[in-house]
Design a protein around this motif. Structure first.
Motif, PDB file in Angstrom:
ATOM      1  N   LEU A  33     120.637  74.680  41.514  1.00 53.65           N
ATOM      2  CA  LEU A  33     121.927  74.142  41.940  1.00 53.65           C
ATOM      3  C   LEU A  33     121.870  73.658  43.382  1.00 53.65           C
ATOM      4  O   LEU A  33     122.416  72.601  43.721  1.00 53.65           O
ATOM      5  N   GLU A  34     121.212  74.421  44.235  1.00 56.21           N
ATOM      6  CA  GLU A  34     121.089  74.027  45.636  1.00 56.21           C
ATOM      7  C   GLU A  34     120.326  72.714  45.765  1.00 56.21           C
ATOM      8  O   GLU A  34     120.743  71.810  46.494  1.00 56.21           O
ATOM      9  N   CYS A  35     119.233  72.565  45.028  1.00 59.11           N
ATOM     10  CA  CYS A  35     118.451  71.325  45.064  1.00 59.11           C
ATOM     11  C   CYS A  35     119.265  70.147  44.538  1.00 59.11           C
ATOM     12  O   CYS A  35     119.205  69.049  45.084  1.00 59.11           O
ATOM     13  N   ILE A  36     120.037  70.398  43.462  1.00 58.64           N
ATOM     14  CA  ILE A  36     120.844  69.335  42.868  1.00 58.64           C
ATOM     15  C   ILE A  36     121.934  68.886  43.837  1.00 58.64           C
ATOM     16  O   ILE A  36     122.194  67.695  43.993  1.00 58.64           O
ATOM     17  N   VAL A  37     122.566  69.838  44.524  1.00 59.82           N
ATOM     18  CA  VAL A  37     123.619  69.491  45.486  1.00 59.82           C
ATOM     19  C   VAL A  37     123.038  68.675  46.642  1.00 59.82           C
ATOM     20  O   VAL A  37     123.617  67.651  47.047  1.00 59.82           O
ATOM     21  N   PHE A  38     121.903  69.090  47.152  1.00 61.60           N
ATOM     22  CA  PHE A  38     121.292  68.333  48.249  1.00 61.60           C
ATOM     23  C   PHE A  38     120.880  66.937  47.787  1.00 61.60           C
ATOM     24  O   PHE A  38     121.042  65.959  48.523  1.00 61.60           O
ATOM     25  N   ALA A  39     120.367  66.830  46.568  1.00 64.64           N
ATOM     26  CA  ALA A  39     119.996  65.512  46.036  1.00 64.64           C
ATOM     27  C   ALA A  39     121.233  64.628  45.888  1.00 64.64           C
ATOM     28  O   ALA A  39     121.193  63.431  46.193  1.00 64.64           O
ATOM     29  N   ALA A  40     122.331  65.227  45.428  1.00 67.29           N
ATOM     30  CA  ALA A  40     123.571  64.457  45.260  1.00 67.29           C
ATOM     31  C   ALA A  40     124.099  63.979  46.607  1.00 67.29           C
ATOM     32  O   ALA A  40     124.515  62.827  46.749  1.00 67.29           O
ATOM     33  N   LEU A  41     124.072  64.842  47.609  1.00 72.86           N
ATOM     34  CA  LEU A  41     124.548  64.447  48.935  1.00 72.86           C
ATOM     35  C   LEU A  41     123.629  63.397  49.566  1.00 72.86           C
ATOM     36  O   LEU A  41     124.102  62.474  50.233  1.00 72.86           O
ATOM     37  N   ASP A  42     122.327  63.527  49.329  1.00 77.43           N
ATOM     38  CA  ASP A  42     121.384  62.537  49.859  1.00 77.43           C
ATOM     39  C   ASP A  42     121.492  61.196  49.138  1.00 77.43           C
ATOM     40  O   ASP A  42     121.033  60.176  49.652  1.00 77.43           O
ATOM     41  N   SER A  43     122.101  61.188  47.954  1.00 82.06           N
ATOM     42  CA  SER A  43     122.204  59.946  47.178  1.00 82.06           C
ATOM     43  C   SER A  43     123.263  58.992  47.728  1.00 82.06           C
ATOM     44  O   SER A  43     123.290  57.824  47.350  1.00 82.06           O
ATOM     45  N   VAL A  44     124.126  59.482  48.603  1.00 84.53           N
ATOM     46  CA  VAL A  44     125.183  58.627  49.158  1.00 84.53           C
ATOM     47  C   VAL A  44     124.557  57.721  50.220  1.00 84.53           C
ATOM     48  O   VAL A  44     124.091  58.198  51.251  1.00 84.53           O
ATOM     49  N   PRO A  45     124.533  56.411  49.965  1.00 82.81           N
ATOM     50  CA  PRO A  45     123.915  55.499  50.941  1.00 82.81           C
ATOM     51  C   PRO A  45     124.731  55.413  52.233  1.00 82.81           C
ATOM     52  O   PRO A  45     125.958  55.514  52.206  1.00 82.81           O
ATOM     53  N   LEU A  46     124.047  55.216  53.328  1.00 77.91           N
ATOM     54  CA  LEU A  46     124.719  55.109  54.630  1.00 77.91           C
ATOM     55  C   LEU A  46     125.711  53.948  54.641  1.00 77.91           C
ATOM     56  O   LEU A  46     126.799  54.059  55.196  1.00 77.91           O
ATOM     57  N   VAL A  47     125.362  52.846  53.992  1.00 78.50           N
ATOM     58  CA  VAL A  47     126.264  51.693  53.962  1.00 78.50           C
ATOM     59  C   VAL A  47     127.563  52.050  53.225  1.00 78.50           C
ATOM     60  O   VAL A  47     128.643  51.588  53.592  1.00 78.50           O
TER      61      VAL A  47
END
Length: 102
Positions: A33-47
């Protein structure tokens, strides 16, 4: 609406992360779950974060000008400037017929 999600760019970015999170395989293990949450948050592009910030400021400026929700949404979609609406936005609202009634 003082705390509406359209006024908070973090809510819009969080919505992007939740959408990505739901596409990943479900797990009940805490480490997964921790890995999935970090992956989801990292998926948001800066733009996307920058656009959310600009969109939120457009809504704030529309409400400051006295527009209602429908008018503010129209103005935020119409305007392409940074953070503020053009000075002739009220004239344009009248011309297009976007009503003041909710």
């Amino acid at each position: 609406p003082k705390f509406h999600c359209e006024l908070n760019c973090i809510e819009q970015s969080w919505g992007h992360a939740k959408r990505f999170y739901r596409q990943l395989p479900a797990s009940s293990a805490e480490a997964d779950l921790e890995c999935i949450v970090f992956a989801a948050l990292d998926s948001v592009p800066l733009v996307s974060i920058c656009r959310s910030y600009t969109r939120s400021h457009g809504f704030m400026d529309a409400y400051r000008c006295g527009l209602n929700g429908k008018q503010a949404a129209w103005a935020a979609n119409k305007s392409r400037s940074h953070r503020v609406l053009p000075s002739d936005i009220l004239t344009e609202l009248d011309r297009t017929g976007v009503s003041a009634n909710p």
